[in-house]
Every structure is written in structure tokens, then in C-alpha cells.
Design an enzyme around this catalytic site. Structure first.
Site, PDB file in Angstrom:
ATOM      1  N   ILE A  29      14.791 -24.838   8.269  1.00  0.00           N
ATOM      2  CA  ILE A  29      14.275 -25.719   7.218  1.00  0.00           C
ATOM      3  C   ILE A  29      12.752 -25.846   7.358  1.00  0.00           C
ATOM      4  O   ILE A  29      12.247 -26.116   8.458  1.00  0.00           O
ATOM      5  CB  ILE A  29      14.901 -27.137   7.355  1.00  0.00           C
ATOM      6  N   GLY A 151      13.567 -22.856  25.314  1.00  0.00           N
ATOM      7  CA  GLY A 151      12.389 -23.491  24.739  1.00  0.00           C
ATOM      8  C   GLY A 151      12.663 -24.744  23.931  1.00  0.00           C
ATOM      9  O   GLY A 151      13.745 -24.920  23.383  1.00  0.00           O
ATOM     10  N   ASN A 154       8.480 -27.519  19.736  1.00  0.00           N
ATOM     11  CA  ASN A 154       7.132 -27.852  19.265  1.00  0.00           C
ATOM     12  C   ASN A 154       6.142 -26.688  19.311  1.00  0.00           C
ATOM     13  O   ASN A 154       5.244 -26.612  18.502  1.00  0.00           O
ATOM     14  CB  ASN A 154       6.585 -29.070  20.026  1.00  0.00           C
ATOM     15  N   LYS A 177      16.120 -18.283  25.038  1.00  0.00           N
ATOM     16  CA  LYS A 177      16.799 -19.005  23.950  1.00  0.00           C
ATOM     17  C   LYS A 177      15.824 -20.031  23.353  1.00  0.00           C
ATOM     18  O   LYS A 177      15.494 -21.019  23.987  1.00  0.00           O
ATOM     19  CB  LYS A 177      18.040 -19.749  24.455  1.00  0.00           C
ATOM     20  N   VAL A 231      13.870 -34.806  29.356  1.00  0.00           N
ATOM     21  CA  VAL A 231      14.371 -35.138  30.692  1.00  0.00           C
ATOM     22  C   VAL A 231      15.912 -35.093  30.746  1.00  0.00           C
ATOM     23  O   VAL A 231      16.470 -34.506  31.682  1.00  0.00           O
ATOM     24  CB  VAL A 231      13.812 -36.495  31.174  1.00  0.00           C
ATOM     25  N   PRO A 232      16.627 -35.653  29.758  1.00  0.00           N
ATOM     26  CA  PRO A 232      18.099 -35.571  29.846  1.00  0.00           C
ATOM     27  C   PRO A 232      18.611 -34.132  29.906  1.00  0.00           C
ATOM     28  O   PRO A 232      19.510 -33.815  30.693  1.00  0.00           O
ATOM     29  CB  PRO A 232      18.566 -36.266  28.560  1.00  0.00           C
ATOM     30  N   GLU A 251       9.802 -28.029  32.647  1.00  0.00           N
ATOM     31  CA  GLU A 251       8.661 -28.624  31.927  1.00  0.00           C
ATOM     32  C   GLU A 251       9.235 -29.674  30.991  1.00  0.00           C
ATOM     33  O   GLU A 251       9.751 -29.350  29.919  1.00  0.00           O
ATOM     34  CB  GLU A 251       7.931 -27.539  31.125  1.00  0.00           C
ATOM     35  N   CYS A 285       4.274 -32.738  24.627  1.00  0.00           N
ATOM     36  CA  CYS A 285       4.827 -33.371  25.829  1.00  0.00           C
ATOM     37  C   CYS A 285       3.782 -34.115  26.654  1.00  0.00           C
ATOM     38  O   CYS A 285       4.072 -35.144  27.249  1.00  0.00           O
ATOM     39  CB  CYS A 285       5.474 -32.311  26.694  1.00  0.00           C
ATOM     40  N   GLY A 455       9.003 -33.087  35.724  1.00  0.00           N
ATOM     41  CA  GLY A 455       9.289 -31.678  35.952  1.00  0.00           C
ATOM     42  C   GLY A 455       9.129 -31.183  37.371  1.00  0.00           C
ATOM     43  O   GLY A 455       8.769 -31.922  38.284  1.00  0.00           O
ATOM     44  N   GLU A 459       3.564 -24.001  35.253  1.00  0.00           N
ATOM     45  CA  GLU A 459       3.358 -22.833  34.418  1.00  0.00           C
ATOM     46  C   GLU A 459       1.875 -22.501  34.445  1.00  0.00           C
ATOM     47  O   GLU A 459       1.046 -23.293  34.864  1.00  0.00           O
ATOM     48  CB  GLU A 459       3.816 -23.117  32.981  1.00  0.00           C
TER      49      GLU A 459
HETATM   50  P1  NDP Z   1      15.755 -30.729  24.257  1.00  0.00           P
HETATM   51  O1  NDP Z   1      15.794 -31.133  25.675  1.00  0.00           O
HETATM   52  O2  NDP Z   1      16.643 -31.372  23.285  1.00  0.00           O
HETATM   53  O3  NDP Z   1      16.038 -29.163  24.134  1.00  0.00           O
HETATM   54  C1  NDP Z   1      15.290 -28.181  24.863  1.00  0.00           C
HETATM   55  C2  NDP Z   1      16.047 -26.857  24.832  1.00  0.00           C
HETATM   56  O4  NDP Z   1      17.195 -26.936  25.695  1.00  0.00           O
HETATM   57  C3  NDP Z   1      16.584 -26.482  23.441  1.00  0.00           C
HETATM   58  O5  NDP Z   1      16.477 -25.085  23.282  1.00  0.00           O
HETATM   59  C4  NDP Z   1      18.027 -26.932  23.536  1.00  0.00           C
HETATM   60  O6  NDP Z   1      18.870 -26.295  22.611  1.00  0.00           O
HETATM   61  C5  NDP Z   1      18.359 -26.549  24.981  1.00  0.00           C
HETATM   62  N1  NDP Z   1      19.507 -27.241  25.559  1.00  0.00           N
HETATM   63  C6  NDP Z   1      20.050 -28.431  25.201  1.00  0.00           C
HETATM   64  N2  NDP Z   1      21.086 -28.737  26.020  1.00  0.00           N
HETATM   65  C7  NDP Z   1      21.203 -27.721  26.917  1.00  0.00           C
HETATM   66  C8  NDP Z   1      22.077 -27.445  28.026  1.00  0.00           C
HETATM   67  N3  NDP Z   1      23.030 -28.299  28.377  1.00  0.00           N
HETATM   68  N4  NDP Z   1      21.899 -26.305  28.716  1.00  0.00           N
HETATM   69  C9  NDP Z   1      20.920 -25.446  28.387  1.00  0.00           C
HETATM   70  N5  NDP Z   1      20.073 -25.634  27.356  1.00  0.00           N
HETATM   71  C10 NDP Z   1      20.200 -26.762  26.629  1.00  0.00           C
HETATM   72  O7  NDP Z   1      14.221 -30.875  23.839  1.00  0.00           O
HETATM   73  P2  NDP Z   1      13.572 -30.740  22.387  1.00  0.00           P
HETATM   74  O8  NDP Z   1      13.789 -29.357  21.851  1.00  0.00           O
HETATM   75  O9  NDP Z   1      13.988 -31.903  21.569  1.00  0.00           O
HETATM   76  O10 NDP Z   1      12.015 -30.843  22.739  1.00  0.00           O
HETATM   77  C11 NDP Z   1      11.373 -32.055  22.963  1.00  0.00           C
HETATM   78  C12 NDP Z   1      11.260 -32.358  24.434  1.00  0.00           C
HETATM   79  O11 NDP Z   1      10.635 -31.276  25.106  1.00  0.00           O
HETATM   80  C13 NDP Z   1      10.393 -33.570  24.715  1.00  0.00           C
HETATM   81  O12 NDP Z   1      10.993 -34.389  25.696  1.00  0.00           O
HETATM   82  C14 NDP Z   1       9.122 -32.979  25.259  1.00  0.00           C
HETATM   83  O13 NDP Z   1       8.399 -33.841  26.081  1.00  0.00           O
HETATM   84  C15 NDP Z   1       9.612 -31.760  25.963  1.00  0.00           C
HETATM   85  N6  NDP Z   1       8.533 -30.783  26.103  1.00  0.00           N
HETATM   86  C16 NDP Z   1       7.978 -30.558  27.341  1.00  0.00           C
HETATM   87  C17 NDP Z   1       6.916 -29.705  27.487  1.00  0.00           C
HETATM   88  C18 NDP Z   1       6.314 -29.430  28.836  1.00  0.00           C
HETATM   89  O14 NDP Z   1       5.724 -28.387  28.984  1.00  0.00           O
HETATM   90  N7  NDP Z   1       6.431 -30.294  29.818  1.00  0.00           N
HETATM   91  C19 NDP Z   1       6.327 -29.018  26.328  1.00  0.00           C
HETATM   92  C20 NDP Z   1       6.997 -29.288  25.101  1.00  0.00           C
HETATM   93  C21 NDP Z   1       8.063 -30.164  24.999  1.00  0.00           C
HETATM   94  P3  NDP Z   1      19.039 -26.862  21.121  1.00  0.00           P
HETATM   95  O15 NDP Z   1      18.061 -27.952  20.914  1.00  0.00           O
HETATM   96  O16 NDP Z   1      18.795 -25.685  20.269  1.00  0.00           O
HETATM   97  O17 NDP Z   1      20.445 -27.371  21.037  1.00  0.00           O
END
Ligand code: NDP
Length: 485
Positions: A29, A151, A154, A177, A231-232, A251, A285, A455, A459
Site C-alpha cells: 500500500i 528487517g 522504516n 526477510k 524489543v518484543p 538492532e 529507532c 540491542g 552494525e
Molecule cells: P517488528 O519487531 O514488528 O518487526 C521486525 C521484523 O521482524 C519484521 O520483518 C517482522 O515481520 C519480523 N518478525 C516478527 N516476529 C518475528 C518472529 N517471531 N521471528 C522472526 N521474525 C519476526 O518491528 P517493526 O517492523 O514494526 O519496526 C519498528 C521497530 O524496529 C521499532 O521498535 C524500531 O525502534 C525498530 N528499529 C530498530 C532499528 C535499529 O537499528 N536499532 C532501526 C529501525 C527500526 P513482519 O512485520 O513482516 O511480520
């Protein structure tokens, strides 16, 4: 743009696009209009298997090349990426909704910086010689094997490159992925690596939701997992990786502090706060979302901030004049609106923004709360949207203690004209990526990553090499073996 938005296949495996419509549909989208611009499919177990088999085969061949030859492929990919920056930036804008004004300078450019840097570093990656009198030990820097990158949404191009570049430089292969929200850009990174001479299967992209990521993390052929996410998710992925004793880089999120002292240059501090809260509509982040301003300049800071917010150009992200775009998705916008409501309900003073913008797409106004206190939800939880919390403080000691009172530790910034204070304060802030009189710079030469819940690992920079390779040590005895019997 010369690229088609709909890719030739959902996945990129063994040097080619692959499709399997049996996988769940992933609609792409465009955040600025809410329209569907492409449809992809999540990887089925058969697709994941294909990617892992291809990666394993390619890794064995790739590791036999000299590091200089590997580096040449990466630097060639960097050059192609830079040459196609405009088209890649437009695609990044469609994938994420971020303004072209940003994507032209922050995404494929940052990705090609990483490919160039690690391409150049590859030939100098060595072990060492350790003399022990007559005997000696030498160490060999070896690849880990097949690595998985996962990944966030963002920075889809940048995240793919920040993981792939050091991984491949060290002789590993990767299955990546992307987030299901932004699945397009990593496919272009894969295409470009193939074009630059990477063997088929060296960098594969498989689409899907969390369960696809989880199936990669638990596969016994995978040696390392690098996740950029919340974090979760980090907790789950780290635990799953630990079960297989795999290497990890995490990260994760943040709630980073920015400390503005009375003696700071106000315009620079306001500029830092704008960059650290509203760039990419706040979806970064390392953002400095807790802006601690010393009481003497608080009102002057807020007044200047309000003036400069009027200069934000909110609009069509494909128009290069636009400096503030939509949130990545309706879901993310709704989450952020919930935080804004909590801020108001808990008594913070809304001094700018706060509303959805009346146009198509997922636009929220740049939002500023003042008089925020440490216990408020908006001061404690990561919002990941354009919401700045301004808190005030009296003394340096107090600001440091309050800045550190969080489970996160990704970034921290200090604005002051007293350089000894700048260094003294930064030295006491518990965060991984810090700034003095600046915010959110992330050159590939600098280590990037967090402490505490933000984290594990780093990187970029030479530090990343330690996370993508392992040392074998070899003891060499020159004399006879002395055994007890
Ligand atoms: P999520 O944690 O929701 O998802 C991150 C990735 O993990 C997605 O590709 C997701 O898939 C995948 N994923 C989800 N559950 C699992 C699992 N159980 N096992 C393996 N992979 C899984 O983060 P967001 O995409 O919402 O991104 C935002 C977050 O990322 C923020 O908390 C931000 O701070 C953090 N971030 C950190 C950075 C850093 O360098 N420290 C940089 C950028 C963002 P899908 O969503 O497709 O289901």
C-alpha cells in the site's frame, strides 16, 4: 522511474525472481494515497527451503574466493546503486511513503556507502600471528556460514545493505526477510548484487510475516541472525537463536534522550530536535524523543521550535519540495494517535500538531508536547511516529539520572557550548550511538547499535566484522610433544 513497482516475483532466490502464489497475499500500500500498488506473496516452506539450499551452496563457493575478489563485487554493487540512486529512491518512497527529498540522500546512498566500505575492507580482514617462544599460534578469520537478516519497515534498502555488506565481505551468504509492510526494496538490492557479480544464491530475499522469519531463525543450517525490529520481537528472536546457539545482532527500539543545556545554540538544538523527531515522520529507532531542556531556555526553545515547524512542507512525498510525509501504514498511524491521546489524557501540554491531516494517506501532524513528566506513557514508551516530548530540568546531575532511567539505551545527544560538559555528560549516558551538538548522523565508519534492551552487537564500522566472522586458532608446536605417559 524506470522500475516497475510490481516485481517480477515475490522472492529472489538463486539469482532470479521466484513466485509461489500458494503463499498468503501481501498487499503493498502506498502510504501517501492508501492505494494498493503491488501484490506479493509470503514464502511457503518450499520457498524458504529453496532459499536456504541456494545460500548454502553459494556460501561454499564464495568463501573460497580471495577477500579482495569478494570486495570487488561489493564495490561494484555500490557503484551501480549510486548510479541508480534516483530510481531506487523513488521505489523507496513508494515502499515507505518517506519523502523523495529524504530518500534521495538517506537510503540507496547509505546502502551503497556500506557496500563500498565493506567492499574496501574485505582484503584487509586477516587473522594474526601470536609468538610463544619457539611455538606459535596463528588465527584464521572465518565466515560464519549462512546468515539470516530480518528487517523493519522504516529503512528497507539501508537495512538490507547494512546487513548484507559486512556479511558478504566476511564470506557469508544471506537469506533476508524484509518487513511485510515494505517488501519491495530489498529485491532491488538482490538484483544489483547479482548484476555486480555475486554468485547466484549469495543474497536471497524471501517475503513473509513473522512466521517466515521464525522458520529461518530456527533452521539448523543458519549460523547467525541479525534482526532490526522492536524489543518484543527481539526477545523472541534472540531466545529462538539461543536455542540453536546461533550468533545474533539485535538492532532494537529506543526512547533516547536529548539534553539541551542553557548555554546551547538554540537554533542548532531545535534543528537536532527536528531531525531527531520528525525526519521520516519520526519512524527512526535512534530518535531523541525525550528532549530534556534546561529551565532557563525552555520557553525560548519551544518558541523557536514552533516557528520552524511552520516551515515543514507537508504533502506529496514524490514532490522534492515535500519535507514531511505520511506514516508507513494506517496501523502505525493508529498506534501513534493512541499515544497522542494518552499524552493529552495524562496531562502533557500539547503545543503543536496532534491531529490527522485531512488528505488521503496516513498523515499525522508533527506533534510536540511540553511539560512532559518522566512517568507519562509518552515519556516511557517508544512511539515510532512524529511525537516529541519536551521535559525540563534544573541540573546536569538530575538530567543525566533521568535520561538514564529507561530500559532502552540506543542513542543520546547533548547540546551545549561547553565542550567539557558535552564530553562529561555523554560519558555518563548509557547509550550506544551518541551525539554532541548533532543528532542522528549514522556514517558507515561509526559503530551503530544499542545497550540495555536496545540491542546486542554493532552494525557498520570495523566493529561489525567481529559479528559476522569467527576466529579459528591454530597452535603450532615446533618441538616434540611431551606426554605424561
Ligand atoms: P517488528 O519487531 O514488528 O518487526 C521486525 C521484523 O521482524 C519484521 O520483518 C517482522 O515481520 C519480523 N518478525 C516478527 N516476529 C518475528 C518472529 N517471531 N521471528 C522472526 N521474525 C519476526 O518491528 P517493526 O517492523 O514494526 O519496526 C519498528 C521497530 O524496529 C521499532 O521498535 C524500531 O525502534 C525498530 N528499529 C530498530 C532499528 C535499529 O537499528 N536499532 C532501526 C529501525 C527500526 P513482519 O512485520 O513482516 O511480520
Amino acid at each position: 522511474m524506470t522500475y516497475e513497482i510490481q516485481p517480477a516475483g515475490s522472492h529472489y532466490i538463486d539469482g532470479a525472481y521466484v513466485e509461489d502464489t500458494a503463499g498468503a497475499e501481501i498487499p503493498v500500500i502506498y502510504a501517501a494515497t492508501g492505494e494498493r500498488i503491488a501484490t506479493l506473496h509470503a514464502a511457503t516452506p518450499a520457498i524458504v527451503e529453496q532459499a536456504l539450499v541456494a545460500a548454502e551452496k553459494a556460501q561454499a563457493e564464495w568463501a573460497k574466493l580471495s577477500p579482495r575478489e569478494r570486495g570487488r563485487v561489493l564495490t561494484h554493487a555500490a557503484a551501480i546503486m549510486r548510479e541508480r540512486n534516483h530510481d531506487l529512491s523513488v521505489l523507496e518512497t513508494y515502499d515507505t511513503g518517506k519523502p523523495l527529498q529524504e530518500t534521495l540522500v538517506a537510503d540507496a546512498t547509505s546502502g551503497s556507502d556500506a557496500l563500498e566500505y565493506f567492499g574496501g575492507l574485505a582484503a584487509s580482514l586477516t587473522g594474526e600471528h601470536i609468538p610463544l617462544g619457539e611455538d606459535w599460534v596463528y588465527t584464521i578469520r572465518e565466515p560464519l556460514g549462512v546468515c539470516v537478516g530480518i528487517g523493519a519497515w522504516n529503512y528497507p534498502t539501508q537495512i538490507a545493505c547494512w546487513k548484507a555488506a559486512p556479511a558478504l565481505a566476511c564470506g557469508n551468504a544471506m537469506v533476508f526477510k524484509p518487513s511485510e509492510t515494505t517488501p519491495l526494496c530489498a529485491l532491488k538490492v538482490a538484483e544489483i548484487l547479482t548484476e555486480a557479480g555475486a554468485p547466484a544464491g549469495l543474497f536471497n530475499v524471501v517475503q513473509g510475516m513473522g512466521e517466515v522469519g521464525a522458520s529461518l531463525v530456527t533452521d539448523s543450517r543458519v549460523a547467525k541472525v541479525s534482526l532490526t525490529g522492536s524489543v518484543p520481537t527481539g526477545r523472541k528472536v534472540y531466545a529462538a537463536a539461543a536455542d540453536g546457539m546461533k550468533h545474533v545482532t539485535m538492532e532494537l527500539g529506543g526512547k533516547s534522550p536529548m539534553l539541551v543545556f542553557d548555554d546551547a545554540d538554540i537554533d542548532n538544538a531545535v534543528g537536532g530536535a527536528i531531525l531527531g523527531n520528525f525526519y521520516s515522520s519520526g519512524q527512526i529507532c535512534s530518535n531523541g524523543t525525550r528532549v530534556f531542556v534546561q529551565k532557563g531556555i525552555k520557553e525560548a526553545f519551544l518558541a523557536r521550535l514552533n516557528e520552524r515547524l511552520k516551515d515543514a512542507v507537508i504533502g506529496d512525498p514524490l514532490d522534492e519540495a515535500t519535507s514531511f510525509g505520511p506514516m508507513v501504514s494506517e496501523q502505525q498511524m493508529t498506534i501513534v494517535q493512541g499515544f497522542i491521546e494518552k499524552g493529552v489524557a495524562e496531562g502533557a501540554r500539547l503545543v503543536a500538531g496532534g491531529k490527522r491531516i485531512d488528505r488521503d494517506g496516513w498523515y499525522l501532524e508533527p506533534t510536540v508536547f511540553a511539560d512532559v513528566t518522566d512517568d507519562m506513557t509518552i515519556a516511557r514508551e517508544e512511539i515510532f511516529g512524529p511525537v516529541m516530548s519536551v521535559l525540563d530540568f534544573d541540573t546536569e546531575e538530575e538530567a543525566i539520572a533521568r535520561a538514564n532511567a529507561t530500559e532502552y539505551g540506543l542513542s543520546a545527544g547533548v547540546f551545549t557550548s561547553d565542550l567539557s560538559r558535552g564530553h562529561r555528560v555523554i560519558g555518563q549516558l548509557r547509550a550506544g550511538s551518541c551525539f554532541i551538538n548533532s543528532y542522528n548522523d549514522a556514517p558507515v565508519e561509526a559503530p551503530f547499535g544499542g545497550v540495555k534492551m536496545s540491542g546486542v552487537g554493532r552494525e557498520n564500522s570495523k566493529a561489525a566484522i567481529e559479528h559476522w566472522s569467527q576466529m579459528k586458532s591454530v597452535y603450532v608446536r615446533m618441538g616434540d610433544v611431551e606426554a605424561p605417559f
